[in-house]
Design an enzyme around this catalytic site. Structure first.
Site, short mmCIF file in Angstrom:
data_model
loop_
_atom_site.label_atom_id
_atom_site.label_comp_id
_atom_site.label_asym_id
_atom_site.label_seq_id
_atom_site.Cartn_x
_atom_site.Cartn_y
_atom_site.Cartn_z
N LYS A 143 0.84 -1.19 0.00
CA LYS A 143 0.00 0.00 0.00
C LYS A 143 0.88 1.26 0.00
CE LYS A 143 -4.19 -1.83 0.41
NZ LYS A 143 -5.31 -1.55 -0.52
N ASP A 158 -0.42 -0.71 -4.58
CA ASP A 158 -1.80 -0.22 -4.57
C ASP A 158 -1.80 1.20 -4.02
OD1 ASP A 158 -4.49 0.20 -4.53
OD2 ASP A 158 -4.96 -1.38 -3.10
N GLU A 202 -2.01 -0.73 -8.85
CA GLU A 202 -3.46 -0.75 -8.73
C GLU A 202 -4.02 0.64 -8.45
OE1 GLU A 202 -6.81 -3.03 -5.93
OE2 GLU A 202 -4.70 -3.61 -5.88
N ASP A 259 -9.38 -0.77 -9.80
CA ASP A 259 -10.10 -1.31 -8.64
C ASP A 259 -11.33 -0.46 -8.37
OD1 ASP A 259 -11.06 -2.37 -6.30
OD2 ASP A 259 -9.31 -1.91 -5.09
N LYS A 277 -14.11 -7.36 -7.07
CA LYS A 277 -14.43 -7.58 -5.66
C LYS A 277 -15.94 -7.75 -5.53
CE LYS A 277 -10.50 -4.96 -3.81
NZ LYS A 277 -10.06 -3.76 -3.06
N SER A 305 -10.73 -8.51 -2.26
CA SER A 305 -11.81 -8.39 -1.28
C SER A 305 -11.62 -7.09 -0.51
CB SER A 305 -11.81 -9.57 -0.30
OG SER A 305 -10.76 -9.44 0.64
N ASP A 332 -5.88 -11.78 -4.39
CA ASP A 332 -5.55 -10.93 -3.24
C ASP A 332 -6.64 -11.15 -2.19
OD1 ASP A 332 -4.63 -8.87 -1.54
OD2 ASP A 332 -5.86 -7.37 -2.58
N ASP A 355 -6.30 -11.96 1.36
CA ASP A 355 -5.58 -12.15 2.62
C ASP A 355 -6.28 -11.54 3.83
OD1 ASP A 355 -5.31 -9.52 1.83
OD2 ASP A 355 -3.21 -9.35 2.42
#
Length: 369
Positions: free
Chosen positions: A162, A191, A219, A244, A268, A296, A321, A323
Site C-alpha cells: 500500500k 496499490d 493498482e 479497482d 471484488k 476483497s 488478493d 488475505d
C-alpha cells in the site's frame, strides 16, 4: 426449494494491527452476516461489509436494504430460479452493492447445498486451490520493509504494498526499501488507492521502472472517476495498470475495456454486488483479452470464502488478493476456506462449506449489538 426467512447479524472482528491505506485506517472489521433459511431447513450464508469510502455502504444501510427491501423480494421464492431472484433484487434496489453481495453469496451457498456440490464446482471448477498475496499497509519505509520481511518468512512470495500517502519521494523510498529487504525474486504489487494525480502517477511509475524495482502491477493509481487519466497512465508506462475503485459493474468494465484504460481488472464481490455480476465482468474481460484479479474488502472468512470459490472457478482470474482473514486477530473455525501459508484450500463441503452450528457459535462470540 423456497426461501423461508432472511436474517442479518452484526459481527465485529479485531485486527492484529491497524490497516492503513491512502483512503482510510481500519482498526476493527464490522460486517453484516446474511442468513437465508429454506423451507427444508437448509441454510445459506453471506457477508456484507461497509466500506464508506469505496462503496458508500454503511452498517445501517446494509441492514435496511437486506431486511426491508430485499427480503420481501426473496421470501417465498424458489432458490433454484436464481435469475429471477437477481432480477427481483436489482429491480427493487439501485446501488447498495455490498448489501446485494451479502444476499447473493447466501443464495449461491444455499444453491450449492441443495445441489450437494462445492460452489467452485457449480461455477466452473477450474482450480482446486489458490495462492494469495499478503498486504503491507502504509508506514515508514523501514516499518514497511520490516513487515514485508515478516511476510516473506511466513512463506509469502507475492506482496501487495500500500502506497499513495505523503510525498512521491516517500512512496519511492518505501518501495526501494522493501525491494532491498525482500530481494529480487519476490513479486511486488503496488496499490495507490487513488492517491496520485495522473502526471504524478506517470512520474512515479517511470521512476520505479528506471530504479529497476520490477513491479508486477500498480493498482488504481488515480481517482476512480478519472478514466481518461487512468488510460494516460497506462499508455505512458511499461508497468501493468489495474483498475479497482473504478470498477463496480459490467457497465464500468465495458468502458474501461473499450478504451483500453487498464491492463488488469480487480473484481471484488462487495463492489460488483456479488457473484452473479462478477461472472459477467470476468466474461467481458476475457472477451477483451484482459485478465482479472480477485480481491476483497476488509472481510471475514465468510465473504472471502465466496471470493475464493469464485476465483478458483474461473480460468481468467490469474491473480488473487484474498488475505483479509489473515489480518484478523482470531482465526475462523466454522468451515470454509483454509490457509496454509499463501495457499488457500477450499474444502469439499457443499456450497461454501460452512458448518451452521459452528457459524452460530462464531456469531455469538463476535456479536456487537
Amino acid at each position: 426449494m423456497k426461501i423461508r426467512t432472511v436474517e442479518t447479524f452484526l459481527v465485529q472482528s479485531s485486527l492484529q494491527k491497524p490497516f492503513v491505506t491512502a483512503l482510510r485506517t481500519v482498526h476493527t472489521v464490522q460486517s453484516v452476516i446474511v442468513k437465508l433459511t429454506a423451507e427444508n431447513g437448509l441454510i445459506g450464508w453471506g457477508e456484507a461489509v461497509p466500506t464508506h469510502v469505496i462503496t458508500g455502504d454503511s452498517i445501517g444501510s446494509i441492514r435496511y436494504a437486506v431486511e426491508r427491501v430485499l427480503a420481501p423480494e426473496l421470501i417465498g421464492q424458489d432458490v433454484t430460479k436464481r435469475e429471477i431472484l437477481f432480477e427481483r433484487m436489482n429491480r427493487a434496489l439501485v446501488g447498495n452493492p455490498s448489501a446485494k453481495a451479502g444476499v447473493d453469496l447466501a443464495i449461491h451457498d444455499l444453491f450449492g447445498k441443495l445441489c450437494k456440490l462445492p460452489l467452485v464446482q457449480l461455477l466452473g471448477g477450474y482450480r482446486e486451490s489458490l495462492s494469495t498475496d499478503l498486504t503491507v499497509s502504509v508506514g515508514t519505509p523501514i516499518e514497511m520493509a520490516h513487515e514485508a520481511a515478516k511476510h516473506l518468512a511466513k512463506g509469502f512470495t507475492t506482496l501487495k504494498v500500500k502506497i499513495g500517502t505523503g510525498s512521491l519521494q516517500e512512496d519511492r523510498k518505501r518501495v526501494r526499501e522493501i525491494r532491498r529487504k525482500v530481494g529480487a525474486d519476490v513479486v511486488i504489487r503496488l496499490d495507490a488507492n487513488q492517491g496520485w494525480k495522473p502526471k504524478e502517477a506517470i512520474r512515479m511509475i517511470q521512476q520505479l521502472e528506471d530504479d529497476g524495482m520490477d513491479i508486477e502491477l500498480v493498482e488504481q493509481p488515480v481517482a476512480a472517476y478519472d478514466i481518461e487519466g487512468l488510460k494516460e497512465v497506462t499508455r505512458q508506462t511499461q508497468t501493468s495498470i489495474m483498475a479497482d475503485e473504478s470498477l463496480f459493474s459490467t457497465v464500468d468494465a465495458r468502458r474501461l475495456l473499450e478504451i483500453r484504460a487498464v491492463d488488469v481488472l480487480n473484481i471484488k464481490l462487495m463492489k460488483s454486488g456479488g457473484i452473479h455480476e462478477a461472472l459477467k465482468i470476468n466474461a467481458l474481460a476475457q472477451a477483451f483479452g484482459i485478465e482479472c484479479m480477485m480481491g476483497s474488502m476488509m472481510e471475514t472468512a465468510v465473504g472471502v470464502t465466496a471470493a475464493a470459490h469464485f476465483a478458483a472457478s474461473q480460468s481468467n482470474i490469474t491473480r488473487v488478493d484474498l488475505d483479509a482473514p489473515l489480518l484478523l486477530s482470531k482465526g475462523f473455525e466454522s468451515g470454509g476456506l483454509q490457509y496454509n501459508g499463501s495457499a488457500i484450500e477450499l474444502g469439499s463441503g457443499p456450497g461454501l462449506g460452512f458448518d451452521s452450528n459452528r457459524m452460530g457459535q462464531w456469531m455469538k462470540e463476535h456479536a456487537c449489538e
